[in-house]
Design a protein around this motif. Structure first.
Motif, PDB file in Angstrom:
ATOM      1  N   TYR A  15      28.914  96.920  74.290  1.00  0.00           N
ATOM      2  CA  TYR A  15      29.866  96.060  73.559  1.00  0.00           C
ATOM      3  C   TYR A  15      31.173  95.886  74.322  1.00  0.00           C
ATOM      4  O   TYR A  15      31.628  94.764  74.561  1.00  0.00           O
ATOM      5  CB  TYR A  15      30.113  96.636  72.149  1.00  0.00           C
ATOM      6  N   GLY A  16      31.792  97.022  74.695  1.00  0.00           N
ATOM      7  CA  GLY A  16      33.079  96.931  75.386  1.00  0.00           C
ATOM      8  C   GLY A  16      32.968  96.162  76.683  1.00  0.00           C
ATOM      9  O   GLY A  16      33.794  95.281  76.987  1.00  0.00           O
ATOM     10  N   GLY A  17      31.942  96.459  77.465  1.00  0.00           N
ATOM     11  CA  GLY A  17      31.769  95.802  78.756  1.00  0.00           C
ATOM     12  C   GLY A  17      31.498  94.318  78.618  1.00  0.00           C
ATOM     13  O   GLY A  17      32.008  93.500  79.413  1.00  0.00           O
ATOM     14  N   VAL A  34      28.015  96.472  86.364  1.00  0.00           N
ATOM     15  CA  VAL A  34      27.085  97.463  86.912  1.00  0.00           C
ATOM     16  C   VAL A  34      26.452  98.212  85.739  1.00  0.00           C
ATOM     17  O   VAL A  34      27.168  98.751  84.888  1.00  0.00           O
ATOM     18  CB  VAL A  34      27.829  98.456  87.832  1.00  0.00           C
ATOM     19  N   GLU A  35      25.118  98.232  85.682  1.00  0.00           N
ATOM     20  CA  GLU A  35      24.413  98.836  84.543  1.00  0.00           C
ATOM     21  C   GLU A  35      23.312  99.771  85.041  1.00  0.00           C
ATOM     22  O   GLU A  35      22.438  99.359  85.795  1.00  0.00           O
ATOM     23  CB  GLU A  35      23.807  97.724  83.672  1.00  0.00           C
ATOM     24  N   MET A  36      23.351 101.018  84.603  1.00  0.00           N
ATOM     25  CA  MET A  36      22.360 101.989  85.090  1.00  0.00           C
ATOM     26  C   MET A  36      20.963 101.732  84.545  1.00  0.00           C
ATOM     27  O   MET A  36      19.967 102.111  85.163  1.00  0.00           O
ATOM     28  CB  MET A  36      22.808 103.425  84.767  1.00  0.00           C
ATOM     29  N   GLY A 108      23.287  97.598  76.515  1.00  0.00           N
ATOM     30  CA  GLY A 108      23.720  98.909  76.015  1.00  0.00           C
ATOM     31  C   GLY A 108      23.082  99.250  74.674  1.00  0.00           C
ATOM     32  O   GLY A 108      21.891  99.011  74.451  1.00  0.00           O
ATOM     33  N   GLY A 109      23.884  99.798  73.791  1.00  0.00           N
ATOM     34  CA  GLY A 109      23.401 100.223  72.477  1.00  0.00           C
ATOM     35  C   GLY A 109      22.840  99.093  71.633  1.00  0.00           C
ATOM     36  O   GLY A 109      22.044  99.333  70.711  1.00  0.00           O
ATOM     37  N   SER A 110      23.203  97.856  71.942  1.00  0.00           N
ATOM     38  CA  SER A 110      22.716  96.736  71.118  1.00  0.00           C
ATOM     39  C   SER A 110      21.209  96.553  71.253  1.00  0.00           C
ATOM     40  O   SER A 110      20.585  95.893  70.436  1.00  0.00           O
ATOM     41  CB  SER A 110      23.430  95.431  71.492  1.00  0.00           C
ATOM     42  N   GLY A 115      21.515  97.434  64.111  1.00  0.00           N
ATOM     43  CA  GLY A 115      22.090  96.114  63.849  1.00  0.00           C
ATOM     44  C   GLY A 115      23.044  96.067  62.660  1.00  0.00           C
ATOM     45  O   GLY A 115      23.538  94.994  62.303  1.00  0.00           O
ATOM     46  N   MET A 116      23.328  97.221  62.067  1.00  0.00           N
ATOM     47  CA  MET A 116      24.248  97.209  60.916  1.00  0.00           C
ATOM     48  C   MET A 116      25.661  96.958  61.414  1.00  0.00           C
ATOM     49  O   MET A 116      26.179  97.715  62.242  1.00  0.00           O
ATOM     50  CB  MET A 116      24.172  98.539  60.165  1.00  0.00           C
ATOM     51  N   ALA A 117      26.261  95.898  60.910  1.00  0.00           N
ATOM     52  CA  ALA A 117      27.520  95.384  61.472  1.00  0.00           C
ATOM     53  C   ALA A 117      28.607  95.480  60.411  1.00  0.00           C
ATOM     54  O   ALA A 117      28.861  94.538  59.667  1.00  0.00           O
ATOM     55  CB  ALA A 117      27.325  93.938  61.935  1.00  0.00           C
ATOM     56  N   ASP A 464      35.731 100.847  75.725  1.00  0.00           N
ATOM     57  CA  ASP A 464      34.496 101.057  74.954  1.00  0.00           C
ATOM     58  C   ASP A 464      34.742 102.071  73.849  1.00  0.00           C
ATOM     59  O   ASP A 464      35.893 102.380  73.522  1.00  0.00           O
ATOM     60  CB  ASP A 464      33.359 101.494  75.893  1.00  0.00           C
ATOM     61  N   GLY A 465      33.665 102.618  73.310  1.00  0.00           N
ATOM     62  CA  GLY A 465      33.768 103.533  72.177  1.00  0.00           C
ATOM     63  C   GLY A 465      34.499 104.832  72.481  1.00  0.00           C
ATOM     64  O   GLY A 465      34.867 105.557  71.549  1.00  0.00           O
ATOM     65  N   SER A 466      34.739 105.116  73.750  1.00  0.00           N
ATOM     66  CA  SER A 466      35.449 106.357  74.055  1.00  0.00           C
ATOM     67  C   SER A 466      36.926 106.288  73.658  1.00  0.00           C
ATOM     68  O   SER A 466      37.588 107.316  73.566  1.00  0.00           O
ATOM     69  CB  SER A 466      35.300 106.735  75.537  1.00  0.00           C
ATOM     70  N   PRO A 476      29.763 101.923  63.992  1.00  0.00           N
ATOM     71  CA  PRO A 476      30.899 101.662  64.902  1.00  0.00           C
ATOM     72  C   PRO A 476      30.956 100.337  65.672  1.00  0.00           C
ATOM     73  O   PRO A 476      32.034  99.969  66.140  1.00  0.00           O
ATOM     74  CB  PRO A 476      30.810 102.808  65.908  1.00  0.00           C
ATOM     75  N   PHE A 477      29.833  99.602  65.886  1.00  0.00           N
ATOM     76  CA  PHE A 477      29.937  98.608  66.967  1.00  0.00           C
ATOM     77  C   PHE A 477      30.854  97.427  66.674  1.00  0.00           C
ATOM     78  O   PHE A 477      31.395  96.838  67.612  1.00  0.00           O
ATOM     79  CB  PHE A 477      28.561  98.190  67.508  1.00  0.00           C
ATOM     80  N   VAL A 478      31.065  97.084  65.398  1.00  0.00           N
ATOM     81  CA  VAL A 478      31.997  95.984  65.112  1.00  0.00           C
ATOM     82  C   VAL A 478      33.423  96.399  65.489  1.00  0.00           C
ATOM     83  O   VAL A 478      34.184  95.616  66.074  1.00  0.00           O
ATOM     84  CB  VAL A 478      31.930  95.550  63.632  1.00  0.00           C
TER      85      VAL A 478
END
Ligand code: FDA
Length: 496
Positions: A15-17, A34-36, A108-110, A115-117, A464-466, A476-478
């Motif tokens: 989300y953040g990225g 860049v994505e692992m 990422g997490g998506s 999907g609860m927003a 991001d979430g940190s 959290p994602f919203v």
């Protein structure tokens, strides 16, 4: 400017990225993400990109030879099974006291989440981000995040009649009978699509249980929202199966060391690039691990002492209840939860009525609770082992269990029912060994300034979430998305 210098490098594509990349590109900045994890854009031998929840395979887990399902048992029997080691989509990352589930791949997490927003109630926002002005969040950034993410609501008339939500209607009835307020939870699943699934006119997705290991059709993951807009700008390149391992100051910005991985998780090449600006968006755990290591190993020694601190599990705890035979929860259960029991004010718990999509009638109600807990852990560099540790203790979950009990003890007593003891082991009621919602480790206005700028290193940002101090009081994602929208707007206005 030096042509070899990348204007902006974003670590991670969650989300953040995704927010950072889109807004920077729209402002005219070229971005490298860049994505692992993998790209997740190519179907496997079965014609699907992702595996079903009931039939995990190599695509399902990040570098494991055996599944590690959140619900490890059924009727007391272990259900985990052997799979080939592969760069799969769900990481069950183990620390001493907790397993932290995370998405791996572009999105990422998506890719893996429910999907609860949910936007927190405004009255609780001071507990979420105490240094952020609620007027600007509720006036501008929450609405912006909800619109971009495609948040929508189930049609109440369909909820009331479809077989797929019988389990949630039973959950609602029991909440009502014990006088708990309940809410419909908005989601990023396309509800029109789900109604078509039920009608049999489109390929089934939520209604065949797709969720934890990816969703092939109806869920609007970041691939369908922010990242599709990112691609349309033409200014962003994305490198999947590439992991950032080092960031050090260099002429023109920062030298970033990146390992290219094969699908066995082994590095097959090491690359170095220079970036003028670097955005840490590797998720709460990923960003915290990087920053703690970079500070301790001397790459970024001037990061302040708050780095690694303030990590929380959003109070996650799971449990199941055994219903009477006259309260069947249904053999068909949509994998997308959409009903919540709100006992936050009185008991510190917000519980989602979650599916148990086994395909058979279980007479079970299953819940994921988000609870109020003061416990926060710290990431530290373990030089001997060459890795980052987290000092979370499993016993800390007792606070969350007690909060969840304010709901389920009451419901059990009203209904004359008991907890299930067969879902997390043999005679184990509480799923207290895990979280889906890692938050914190580089807290806003402590490890960074009030917009995510890392102190002492101009051009380094956390987005991001940190940034969030351990709890969002709901899913959290919203909030992660809205905070990223707020911060990147400020950064673009003042730092470019
Ligand atoms: P996010 O974790 O999304 O992205 C970070 C990315 O960085 C990952 O793709 C990772 O692979 C990559 N990365 C990490 N280290 C790297 C490195 N060194 N180099 C390169 N890349 C790196 N939330 C919610 O609101 N509603 C819900 O219903 C659910 N349900 C849910 C279910 C499950 C099973 C999980 C695991 C999670 C949820 N969540 C959720 C939580 C939600 O998905 C989570 O809070 C966000 O994805 C976090 O967003 P971030 O942007 O912080 O990081």
């Amino acid at each position: 400017a030096d042509a070899a210098v990348i204007p902006a490098l974003v670590i991670g594509t969650g989300y953040g990225g995704s927010v950072a990349a889109l807004r920077l590109a729209q402002a005219g900045v070229d971005v490298h993400m860049v994505e692992m994890g993998m790209a997740w854009d190519t179907p496997g031998a079965d014609g699907k990109i992702f595996a079903n929840t009931t039939t995990p395979d190599q695509r399902s887990f990040w570098l494991r030879t055996k599944t590690k399902q959140p619900l490890s048992n059924f009727l007391g029997f272990p259900i985990d099974k052997a799979i080939p080691r592969y760069t799969g989509v769900l990481d069950a990352e183990e620390f001493a006291g907790i397993t932290v589930y995370q998405g791996r791949g572009v999105g990422g997490g998506s890719l893996v989440n429910g999907g609860m927003a949910v936007t927190p109630k405004r009255e609780n926002f001071g507990d979420v981000l105490p240094t952020v002005n609620p007027d600007e969040m509720y006036g501008t950034y929450y609405p912006r995040a909800n619109a971009e993410l495609g948040v929508n609501m189930i049609r109440p008339a369909w909820f009331d009649t479809t077989d797929a939500y019988q389990y949630a209607r039973v959950g609602r009835k029991h909440a009502q009978r014990s006088n708990f307020p309940y809410v419909f939870v908005p989601t990023v699943y396309d509800w029109n699509y789900m109604e078509q699934e039920a009608a049999g006119t489109v390929p089934k997705s939520a209604l065949v249980g797709e969720i934890l290991y990816g969703n092939n059709y109806g869920k609007k993951s970041l691939q369908k929202t922010y990242l599709s807009k990112v691609r349309a700008t033409g200014r962003v390149t994305i490198s999947p199966l590439h992991r950032v391992v080092n960031v050090v100051p260099a002429t023109g910005g920062y030298k970033v060391t990146i390992e290219q991985l094969n699908t066995n998780g082994d590095p097959i090449a090491v690359k170095e690039v220079t970036a003028a600006k670097v955005f840490f968006a590797a998720g709460s755990v990923g960003t915290s691990k990087l920053l703690v290591k970079l500070k301790a190993t001397g790459a970024l020694p001037n990061l302040n002492g708050e780095v690694g601190k303030g990590w929380g599990d959003n109070g996650n705890v799971m449990c199941g209840r055994a219903n009477h035979m006259w309260d069947p929860t249904g053999a068909l259960q949509s994998s997308i939860p959409t009903l919540g029991i709100d006992n936050w004010a009185a008991g510190g718990a917000f519980a989602e009525v979650a599916p148990l999509p086994t395909g058979i009638e279980t007479y079970a109600s299953f819940y994921l609770s988000i609870t109020k807990t003061p416990n926060r852990a710290q990431f530290t560099w373990n030089a001997a082992a060459g890795k980052v540790d987290l000092n979370w203790q499993t016993a800390w979950k007792s606070v969350s269990i007690n909060a969840a009990k304010t709901i389920f003890d009451k419901i059990n007593s009203k209904e004359g029912t008991i907890y299930r003891t067969d879902l997390f082991g043999v005679y184990k009621i509480w799923g207290d060994h895990l979280t889906y919602h890692p938050l914190g480790g580089a807290i806003l206005n402590r490890a960074t300034d009030n917009y995510g700028r890392l102190q002492g290193y101009p051009g380094l940002y956390v987005i991001d979430g940190s940034l969030i101090p351990g709890s969002t009081v709901v899913n959290p994602f919203v909030t992660i998305t809205a905070l990223a929208e707020r911060n990147i707007e400020k950064i673009i206005a003042t730092d470019l």
